[in-house]
Design an enzyme around this catalytic site. Structure first.
Site, PDB file in Angstrom:
ATOM      1  N   LYS A  22       0.843  -1.207   0.000  1.00 10.96           N
ATOM      2  CA  LYS A  22       0.000   0.000   0.000  1.00 10.96           C
ATOM      3  C   LYS A  22       0.873   1.249   0.000  1.00 10.96           C
ATOM      4  CE  LYS A  22      -1.644   1.541   4.057  1.00 10.96           C
ATOM      5  NZ  LYS A  22      -1.330   2.923   4.433  1.00 10.96           N
ATOM      6  N   ASN A  23       1.889   1.281   0.863  1.00  7.64           N
ATOM      7  CA  ASN A  23       2.653   2.520   1.037  1.00  7.64           C
ATOM      8  C   ASN A  23       3.592   2.811  -0.127  1.00  7.64           C
ATOM      9  OD1 ASN A  23       1.247   2.884   3.352  1.00  7.64           O
ATOM     10  ND2 ASN A  23       2.874   2.193   4.718  1.00  7.64           N
ATOM     11  N   CYS A 117      -3.193  12.571  13.025  1.00  6.21           N
ATOM     12  CA  CYS A 117      -3.607  11.218  12.701  1.00  6.21           C
ATOM     13  C   CYS A 117      -3.766  10.491  14.035  1.00  6.21           C
ATOM     14  CB  CYS A 117      -2.508  10.583  11.839  1.00  6.21           C
ATOM     15  SG  CYS A 117      -2.809   8.889  11.475  1.00  6.21           S
ATOM     16  N   ARG A 122       2.235  14.064  13.378  1.00  2.75           N
ATOM     17  CA  ARG A 122       2.710  13.824  12.001  1.00  2.75           C
ATOM     18  C   ARG A 122       2.877  15.105  11.173  1.00  2.75           C
ATOM     19  NH1 ARG A 122      -0.132   8.508   9.725  1.00  2.75           N
ATOM     20  NH2 ARG A 122       1.781   8.429   8.499  1.00  2.75           N
ATOM     21  N   ASP A 305       5.119  -0.038  11.927  1.00  3.95           N
ATOM     22  CA  ASP A 305       3.819  -0.551  11.457  1.00  3.95           C
ATOM     23  C   ASP A 305       3.583  -1.990  11.881  1.00  3.95           C
ATOM     24  OD1 ASP A 305       3.814   1.238   8.274  1.00  3.95           O
ATOM     25  OD2 ASP A 305       3.429   1.861  10.337  1.00  3.95           O
ATOM     26  N   ARG A 397      -8.604   0.006   5.094  1.00  5.49           N
ATOM     27  CA  ARG A 397      -7.766   0.967   4.377  1.00  5.49           C
ATOM     28  C   ARG A 397      -6.500   0.301   3.848  1.00  5.49           C
ATOM     29  NH1 ARG A 397      -6.679   6.446   7.525  1.00  5.49           N
ATOM     30  NH2 ARG A 397      -5.362   6.560   5.697  1.00  5.49           N
TER      31      ARG A 397
HETATM   32  C1  EPZ Z   1       4.903   6.380   6.342  1.00  9.76           C
HETATM   33  O1  EPZ Z   1       4.295   7.483   7.004  1.00  9.76           O
HETATM   34  C2  EPZ Z   1       3.854   5.299   6.310  1.00  9.76           C
HETATM   35  N1  EPZ Z   1       2.687   5.772   5.573  1.00  9.76           N
HETATM   36  C3  EPZ Z   1       3.444   4.918   7.728  1.00  9.76           C
HETATM   37  O2  EPZ Z   1       2.572   3.800   7.626  1.00  9.76           O
HETATM   38  C4  EPZ Z   1       4.687   4.462   8.487  1.00  9.76           C
HETATM   39  O3  EPZ Z   1       4.314   4.202   9.830  1.00  9.76           O
HETATM   40  C5  EPZ Z   1       5.740   5.560   8.450  1.00  9.76           C
HETATM   41  O4  EPZ Z   1       6.036   5.900   7.075  1.00  9.76           O
HETATM   42  C6  EPZ Z   1       7.042   5.126   9.103  1.00  9.76           C
HETATM   43  O5  EPZ Z   1       7.531   3.989   8.468  1.00  9.76           O
HETATM   44  C7  EPZ Z   1       2.766   5.799   4.219  1.00  9.76           C
HETATM   45  O6  EPZ Z   1       3.771   5.438   3.626  1.00  9.76           O
HETATM   46  C8  EPZ Z   1       1.526   6.255   3.506  1.00  9.76           C
HETATM   47  P1  EPZ Z   1       7.470   9.429   8.359  1.00  9.76           P
HETATM   48  P2  EPZ Z   1       5.050   8.922   6.982  1.00  9.76           P
HETATM   49  O7  EPZ Z   1       7.472  10.713   7.639  1.00  9.76           O
HETATM   50  O8  EPZ Z   1       5.801   9.059   5.735  1.00  9.76           O
HETATM   51  C9  EPZ Z   1       8.211  12.656  11.766  1.00  9.76           C
HETATM   52  C10 EPZ Z   1       0.604   2.593   7.882  1.00  9.76           C
HETATM   53  O9  EPZ Z   1       0.191   2.005   8.884  1.00  9.76           O
HETATM   54  N2  EPZ Z   1       8.153  13.657  10.684  1.00  9.76           N
HETATM   55  O10 EPZ Z   1       8.520   8.411   8.077  1.00  9.76           O
HETATM   56  O11 EPZ Z   1       4.047   9.952   7.362  1.00  9.76           O
HETATM   57  C11 EPZ Z   1       6.881  11.976  12.018  1.00  9.76           C
HETATM   58  O12 EPZ Z   1       6.090  12.752  12.913  1.00  9.76           O
HETATM   59  C12 EPZ Z   1       1.199   3.974   8.024  1.00  9.76           C
HETATM   60  O13 EPZ Z   1       0.624   2.099   6.720  1.00  9.76           O
HETATM   61  C13 EPZ Z   1       8.451  14.985  10.976  1.00  9.76           C
HETATM   62  O14 EPZ Z   1       8.737  15.343  12.111  1.00  9.76           O
HETATM   63  O15 EPZ Z   1       6.060   8.718   8.211  1.00  9.76           O
HETATM   64  C14 EPZ Z   1       7.302  10.666  12.627  1.00  9.76           C
HETATM   65  O16 EPZ Z   1       7.566  10.870  13.999  1.00  9.76           O
HETATM   66  C15 EPZ Z   1       1.054   4.508   9.442  1.00  9.76           C
HETATM   67  N3  EPZ Z   1       8.407  15.887   9.964  1.00  9.76           N
HETATM   68  C16 EPZ Z   1       8.614  10.344  11.912  1.00  9.76           C
HETATM   69  O17 EPZ Z   1       9.064  11.578  11.349  1.00  9.76           O
HETATM   70  C17 EPZ Z   1       8.096  15.536   8.674  1.00  9.76           C
HETATM   71  O18 EPZ Z   1       8.092  16.419   7.790  1.00  9.76           O
HETATM   72  C18 EPZ Z   1       8.499   9.334  10.793  1.00  9.76           C
HETATM   73  O19 EPZ Z   1       7.460   9.760   9.936  1.00  9.76           O
HETATM   74  C19 EPZ Z   1       7.793  14.183   8.410  1.00  9.76           C
HETATM   75  C20 EPZ Z   1       7.837  13.253   9.424  1.00  9.76           C
END
Ligand code: EPZ
Length: 430
Positions: A22-23, A117, A122, A305, A397
Site C-alpha cells: 500500500k505505502n 492522525c 505527524r 507498522d 484501508r
Molecule cells: C509512512 O508514514 C507510512 N505511511 C506509515 O505507515 C509508516 O508508519 C511511516 O512511514 C514510518 O515507516 C505511508 O507510507 C503512507 P514518516 P510517513 O514521515 O511518511 C516525523 C501505515 O500504517 N516527521 O517516516 O508519514 C513523524 O512525525 C502507516 O501504513 C516529521 O517530524 O512517516 C514521525 O515521527 C502509518 N516531519 C517520523 O518523522 C516531517 O516532515 C516518521 O514519519 C515528516 C515526518
C-alpha cells in the site's frame, strides 16, 4: 458501521498470497502523473486508500482506467487542476505525495495541509523544507499548502528526521529539478526504493535509494513505463504474527524475505520457527511463546507498522516484554482495548510493559487505527470466545480481503453490520 465478529481459538494454518505494498503504491500512483504518457501499474492492493487516491488523481483531471482490481492505467496529460480537494487529504494523508509530483512536473501544486492522525501529530515540515531548498515558494493559505517555483534547482538537503514521506516527496520533485540534488539522512524503507525504481523506469536519474544518501540528477521530462508494485511487507508480517499468536503454521507467499528480516528476527526470538524461500516465508509457532524486548526504528530496524502486532502476541508470551515506540508519539491506543481482553499491558511514556498471560478472552473492542485494528483481530483470533471489532473501516484501508484470507487459514471470522448477524454467527459457531 461494519464490524468483524471472531470466534477465537483456532490455530491458523495454511498459505496466503500477499498483495502489493500500500505505502509504495500510494507514492507510485502519485508519481505516475509526472509524465504525459500512459503508465501501467500492476500488483496494486485493492484497498480503500488506493481507491481514494485514484479518485483524487482523476479529480485533478488525469485519465484513470482500472484494468482490473490490481491493475491501473494512468495518463497525466489531461490534468487541468493543480489543487487537490480537501476531502481526499482528509481521507488519506498520503494524498500529499501529489505535492511533490505536481510541483516537479508543473512547478505549482496546492494540497490541503494533512491533519493529525490517530498515531501522532505527524508534521510535514521536512517535506516543505525540501521543496523550499529546491527553489519553491511554499506558503500555507487557508489550510492548504501552496507550492510554486519559476524553476526548481538541485540542492543538498539534510533531513532533520528520517522521514519516509519527506524522502519520497522530495525525491519526486527533485527528479524534475534542474541539476543535482542530494538527500542526506534519507529513509531506507523498501517502498522508498520501489518509488525510486519506478521513477527511474520513467527516465529519472536517481541513485542510492535504500541508503541514507540519495543522489538525483533532474531531467526535463519523464516517459511511459509499466511497473509492478513490491509485495506489502507489513501485510506479510501481520499474517506471520497471526501464526505466532494462534499457535499456527502459516506460509506467506509473493513476498521478498529480505524486507521481512527484522520481523523474522523477532519471531525467532519469541520461539517461532521461520523458514525462508525465494518468494515465501513459513512461520511455525512454538508451544509456548517467549518474552522479548523490541524498539521500533526506521528501516532496517523493527518497523513501527508492526508494533501493535508484536505487542498483542507478546501479551500471550511467557514473561515480561517491553515494546518501545520511537517513531510516533501515540501508537499504543490499542492497549486499553487489549486490557479488556485480559492482557496485562501498562503504557509508560513511549513504552509498553507487557506481562504475558495464559489466555485472552473475547470482548467487544474498537480499532483505533489501521495497524492496531489488525492487531486486535489477531488478539481475537487467539482469544477464547467471541470478539467483536468495531470501526473496521480503518483495517479496510490497508488490508485486502482481510477476513477472506484469514478464513482461508481456518479462522472463524465474519464481516457483519448488525446485531442480528452477530447473533447468527454466535449460533453458527456455537
Ligand atoms: C509512512 O508514514 C507510512 N505511511 C506509515 O505507515 C509508516 O508508519 C511511516 O512511514 C514510518 O515507516 C505511508 O507510507 C503512507 P514518516 P510517513 O514521515 O511518511 C516525523 C501505515 O500504517 N516527521 O517516516 O508519514 C513523524 O512525525 C502507516 O501504513 C516529521 O517530524 O512517516 C514521525 O515521527 C502509518 N516531519 C517520523 O518523522 C516531517 O516532515 C516518521 O514519519 C515528516 C515526518
Amino acid at each position: 458501521m461494519e464490524q468483524y465478529v471472531i470466534k477465537g481459538g483456532n490455530p491458523l494454518v495454511g498459505e496466503v498470497d500477499i498483495a502489493g505494498a500500500k505505502n509504495a503504491a500510494l507514492a507510485i500512483l502519485s508519481a505516475a502523473i509526472m509524465t504525459d504518457e500512459t503508465i501501467l501499474i500492476e500488483n496494486l492492493p485493492d484497498v480503500r486508500d488506493i481507491n481514494v487516491l485514484l479518485e483524487a488523481i482523476s479529480e485533478i483531471g488525469a485519465q484513470v482506467e482500472r484494468v482490473d482490481k490490481s491493475t491501473v492505467k494512468i495518463n497525466g496529460s489531461t490534468i487541468g487542476n493543480l489543487s487537490v480537494d480537501y476531502e481526499f487529504i482528509k481521507k488519506i494523508r498520503a494524498s500529499y505525495y501529489l505535492l511533490g509530483a505536481l510541483l516537479g512536473k508543473y512547478k505549482h501544486a496546492e494540497v490541503p495541509l494533512p491533519g493529525g492522525c490517530n498515531i501522532g501529530s505527524r508534521p510535514i515540515d521536512q517535506h516543505l523544507k525540501g521543496f523550499r531548498a529546491l527553489g519553491a515558494d511554499v506558503d500555507i493559505c487557508h489550510g492548504a499548502i501552496v507550492a510554486k517555483a519559476e524553476n526548481l534547482h538541485g540542492s543538498h538537503i539534510f533531513l532533520d528526521v528520517v522521514s519516509v514521506g519527506a524522502t519520497i516527496n522530495i525525491m519526486m520533485a527533485a527528479s524534475m529539478a534542474a541539476g543535482r540534488t542530494i538527500i542526506e539522512n534519507a529513509a531506507r524503507e523498501p517502498h522508498v526504493v520501489d518509488v525510486a525504481n519506478f521513477l527511474n523506469s520513467m527516465g529519472a536519474n536517481i541513485k542510492g535509494a535504500g541508503t541514507d544518501v540519495i543522489r538525483i540528477r533532474g531531467v526535463e521530462t519523464l516517459h511511459r513505463t509499466e511497473y509492478s508494485i513490491i509485495p506489502d511487507q507489513i501485510e506479510a508480517g501481520t499474517f506471520m504474527f497471526a501464526a505466532a499468536a494462534t499457535g499456527g503454521d502459516i506460509t506467506v507467499r509473493n513476498v521478498i524475505p529480505k524486507h521481512l528480516e527484522a520481523t523474522t528476527a523477532k519471531l525467532e526470538e519469541i520461539g517461532c520457527e521461520v523458514e525462508e524461500f525465494d518468494d515465501a516465508v513459513r512461520v511455525r509457532a512454538p508451544h509456548t511463546l517467549h518474552r522479548t524486548h523490541v524498539k521500533t526504528l526506521p528501516y532496517p530496524g523493527y518497523p513501527t507498522d508492526m508494533q501493535p502486532q508484536i505487542a498483542v502476541t507478546l501479551a500471550l508470551a511467557e514473561g515480561t516484554s517491553i515494546v518501545t515506540e520511537s517513531i510516533f508519539e501515540n501508537r499504543f491506543k490499542y492497549a486499553d482495548e487489549l486490557s479488556r481482553m485480559g492482557a496485562n499491558i501498562k503504557v509508560e511514556g513511549n513504552s509498553a510493559i507487557i506481562d504475558g498471560v495464559k489466555k485472552l478472552t473475547g470482548a467487544r473492542v474498537s480499532a483505533p487505527d489501521l495497524r492496531a485494528g489488525a492487531a486486535l483481530v489477531i488478539a481475537g483470533l487467539a482469544a477464547e470466545g467471541i470478539t467483536i471489532v468495531d470501526d473496521i473501516v480503518y483495517i479496510q484501508r490497508g488490508y485486502e480481503n482481510f477476513e477472506d484470507k484469514l478464513r482461508s487459514l481456518g479462522a472463524e471470522i465474519e464481516r457483519v453490520s448488525s446485531e442480528k448477524e452477530i447473533q447468527k454467527f454466535r449460533l453458527r459457531v456455537g
